[in-house]
Enzyme design. Sequence first.
Site, PDB file in Angstrom:
ATOM      1  N   HIS A   1      49.341  21.714  42.238  1.00  0.00           N
ATOM      2  CA  HIS A   1      48.029  21.031  42.673  1.00  0.00           C
ATOM      3  C   HIS A   1      48.560  19.899  43.746  1.00  0.00           C
ATOM      4  O   HIS A   1      47.441  19.454  44.420  1.00  0.00           O
ATOM      5  CB  HIS A   1      47.336  20.455  41.694  1.00  0.00           C
ATOM      6  CG  HIS A   1      47.970  19.433  40.734  1.00  0.00           C
ATOM      7  ND1 HIS A   1      48.875  19.301  39.804  1.00  0.00           N
ATOM      8  CD2 HIS A   1      47.463  18.033  41.109  1.00  0.00           C
ATOM      9  CE1 HIS A   1      49.205  18.147  39.513  1.00  0.00           C
ATOM     10  NE2 HIS A   1      48.468  17.421  40.160  1.00  0.00           N
TER      11      HIS A   1
ATOM     12  N   HIS B   1      55.513  14.717  38.377  1.00  0.00           N
ATOM     13  CA  HIS B   1      54.741  15.217  37.293  1.00  0.00           C
ATOM     14  C   HIS B   1      54.250  16.884  37.267  1.00  0.00           C
ATOM     15  O   HIS B   1      54.020  17.149  36.080  1.00  0.00           O
ATOM     16  CB  HIS B   1      53.551  14.262  36.922  1.00  0.00           C
ATOM     17  CG  HIS B   1      52.579  14.245  38.071  1.00  0.00           C
ATOM     18  ND1 HIS B   1      52.496  13.602  39.442  1.00  0.00           N
ATOM     19  CD2 HIS B   1      51.217  15.117  38.136  1.00  0.00           C
ATOM     20  CE1 HIS B   1      51.626  14.186  40.161  1.00  0.00           C
ATOM     21  NE2 HIS B   1      50.930  14.915  39.555  1.00  0.00           N
TER      22      HIS B   1
ATOM     23  N   LYS C   1      52.204  13.599  33.854  1.00  0.00           N
ATOM     24  CA  LYS C   1      52.300  12.032  33.976  1.00  0.00           C
ATOM     25  C   LYS C   1      52.802  11.600  32.360  1.00  0.00           C
ATOM     26  O   LYS C   1      52.990  10.463  32.297  1.00  0.00           O
ATOM     27  CB  LYS C   1      50.757  11.640  34.310  1.00  0.00           C
ATOM     28  CG  LYS C   1      50.619  11.913  35.934  1.00  0.00           C
ATOM     29  CD  LYS C   1      49.491  10.944  36.344  1.00  0.00           C
ATOM     30  CE  LYS C   1      49.275  11.342  37.731  1.00  0.00           C
ATOM     31  NZ  LYS C   1      48.279  10.877  38.395  1.00  0.00           N
TER      32      LYS C   1
HETATM   33 FE   LIG Z   1      48.442  15.162  40.088  1.00  0.00          FE
END
Ligand SMILES: [Fe+2]
Length: 339
Positions: free
Chosen positions: A259, A235, A210
């Site tokens: 993730h 990201h 990010k």
């Molecule tokens: Fe994330």
Amino acid sequence: MNKQGKILIVDDELGVRESLKFILKDKYDIFPFDSGKEVISSFSPGAYDLALLDIKMPEMTGIELLKRLKNLDPEIIVIMVTGHGTLETAQAAINLGASGYVSKPFDRHELEKMIEENIQKKKRREEERLKLVSLEEAKKQLDSEVRKAYSATLESLIIAVNAKDSYTSSHSQEVAMLATWILEASGEMRNSGEEKAILRYVASLHDIGKIGIKENILKKPGSLNSQEWEEIKRHPIIGAEILGPIDFLRGYICIVRNHHERFDGTGYPDGLKGEKIPFYARVVSIADAFHAMCSDRPYRKSLLKERALEILKQEKGKQFDPALVDIAVKALEDSDLYL
Ligand SMILES: [Fe+2]
């Protein structure tokens, strides 16, 4: 003159002890004994470099004494002293760990040469051993310095993420805590303390990418348009690129990259499906979603824990690994976290 070693002489004949002492005393410290029993009662490993043992002695033979000494101090050099009729026994002694034998009457030069060579050999062995120990110490020291440097690097990265976005900061720490907690509940946490620490670090850096996303998109209160959404979806890749050069994180970077994969294969960035998604990434995905649901976000208020658990269950096999959801839900239901 500095003595070159400590020599134990065990012979029941005073004459032999005296003549050996006479030959060797200038170069070595000499410790004469007339019986093996007496030697054993006061023996300590490392006390002597070399032992000259008569074979034929009352009470305890030289062979028996050889076995006992080698047992107490495997490093001690033993040379058997043979009289008439014990040559065969002396040869057998070699098989029991003796380094050689000399026959009575001694050839002074042969005796001195044999002792000197064996003591030098022992010294070289000892020097090699000490070198190895100091190399191992140096390696340990280096490893600990490297570990400290790694931790410092990761701490710096965490600070960098926190500086970008305060929500990301607390969220990341909570996700790391929840992920390790779910892993422990799953019984899969069989890693060493160091691996656990790395896992926790990387889980807390799962959103590090990010850093590369524009702030106005990250903090946008309303819903995102498709272009902004595509930007946000970068990201995990940016994060994996940031951590990529850190050698010791290899094997854990999948947590960052994957993730946001979904168990049904519709996630991003790689569209991995089911168990193709790395295990740790599947765990962090549940921890990430659960904590996000339990937090206030710019675009909505937090959900109640009960509702968040409901959603986890609904998403079994869709967004999340069903077996891991069962483990996480049970562990979360039983705990007072996020009440
Ligand atoms: Fe994330």
